[in-house]
Design an enzyme around this catalytic site. Structure first.
Site, PDB file in Angstrom:
ATOM      1  N   TYR A 119      -0.764  13.822 -29.726  1.00  0.00           N
ATOM      2  CA  TYR A 119      -1.531  13.752 -30.969  1.00  0.00           C
ATOM      3  C   TYR A 119      -2.997  13.438 -30.676  1.00  0.00           C
ATOM      4  O   TYR A 119      -3.905  14.105 -31.189  1.00  0.00           O
ATOM      5  CB  TYR A 119      -0.926  12.684 -31.887  1.00  0.00           C
ATOM      6  CG  TYR A 119      -1.752  12.412 -33.122  1.00  0.00           C
ATOM      7  CD1 TYR A 119      -1.675  13.253 -34.229  1.00  0.00           C
ATOM      8  CD2 TYR A 119      -2.603  11.311 -33.189  1.00  0.00           C
ATOM      9  CE1 TYR A 119      -2.442  13.012 -35.360  1.00  0.00           C
ATOM     10  CE2 TYR A 119      -3.366  11.058 -34.317  1.00  0.00           C
ATOM     11  CZ  TYR A 119      -3.281  11.906 -35.400  1.00  0.00           C
ATOM     12  OH  TYR A 119      -4.039  11.660 -36.523  1.00  0.00           O
ATOM     13  N   LYS A 176      -6.331  15.833 -31.441  1.00  0.00           N
ATOM     14  CA  LYS A 176      -7.441  15.434 -32.302  1.00  0.00           C
ATOM     15  C   LYS A 176      -8.755  15.370 -31.520  1.00  0.00           C
ATOM     16  O   LYS A 176      -9.824  15.678 -32.060  1.00  0.00           O
ATOM     17  CB  LYS A 176      -7.133  14.087 -32.962  1.00  0.00           C
ATOM     18  CG  LYS A 176      -6.045  14.169 -34.024  1.00  0.00           C
ATOM     19  CD  LYS A 176      -6.434  15.078 -35.177  1.00  0.00           C
ATOM     20  CE  LYS A 176      -5.448  15.011 -36.320  1.00  0.00           C
ATOM     21  NZ  LYS A 176      -5.836  15.812 -37.493  1.00  0.00           N
TER      22      LYS A 176
END
Length: 245
Positions: A157, A161
């Protein structure tokens, strides 16, 4: 009198049916924008969000869209244009958040997160670019404090990002001077979920502002980027109460 800096503007928010996406859609509508939201599995929530937007006397439509799919994104952008006649603001909000030990991550898990969190915003921006250039519009990506600070239990994750943050900067250079591109990077956002209360209390205690963020904190930052000077571009704004300091 309520300020409505986005009167006459049309906005498209991916993943706009619930949680942060819903808050963004409503805040843009309060600022005067007509709104398209996309959803993948949240049809009921999307219909509820439409009702809330309509109560604000704004025009709104909900479109099913899988941001991982080139054809689905192309169709959603085209249908949004058909509904509103133009596009001024694109908010790339649709995302996957997942916890997993880095040494146990599968290729499938890694790819699934990047397909949504990084490829999705690329596809949406690319398909919307012609229309945004025509309107001298804005792209606002929803990043994360996890893209600025490493979280060991969320490596895929965080990496997705961080990639989105860099994509924001690359877009800002590539699409200038016609399109402004910025990114909002939330820290811990409290949705009042009972099962997350222990973690919420822990993060609030670590945050200089002594509270957790809300979806409204994020949505106000989006409205700022949607309506501020076009000389502000390529920025990553952390909305974290100082948690990342």
């Amino acid at each position: 009198m309520i300020s409505q800096p986005l009167i006459g503007k049309a906005a498209l928010i991916t993943g706009g049916a619930r949680r942060i996406g819903r808050a963004i859609a409503l805040e843009l509508a309060k600022a005067g924008a007509d709104v398209t939201i996309t959803y993948r599995n949240s049809r009921t929530e999307a219909e509820e969000t439409l009702q809330l937007i309509n109560q604000l006397d704004r025009q709104a439509v909900a479109l099913e869209c899988d941001v991982r799919s080139e054809s689905s994104v192309r169709s959603a952008v085209a249908n949004s244009i058909n509904f509103h006649g133009h596009l001024d603001v694109l908010v790339n909000n649709a995302a996957i958040f997942e916890s997993a030990p880095l040494d146990q991550l599968s290729v499938e898990q890694w790819d699934a997160v990047f397909e949504t969190n990084t490829r999705g915003p690329f596809l949406a921006a690319r398909e919307a670019l012609h229309h945004l250039r025509a309107s001298h519009g804005r792209i606002i990506n929803i990043g994360s404090l996890g893209g600025l600070r490493p979280w060991a239990g969320h490596a895929h994750y965080c990496a997705s990002k961080a990639a989105l943050h860099m994509l924001t900067r690359a877009m800002a250079k590539a699409f200038a001077p016609d399109v402004v591109v910025n990114c909002v990077a939330p820290g811990w956002i409290d949705f009042g979920e009972e099962e997350a209360q222990t973690a919420a209390d822990r993060f609030a205690a670590k945050t200089p502002m002594q509270r957790n963020g809300t979806a409204n904190d994020v949505s106000q930052a989006v409205v700022f980027f949607a309506s501020s000077s076009d000389f502000i571009t390529g920025q990553i704004m952390a909305i974290d109460g100082g948690l990342g300091l």
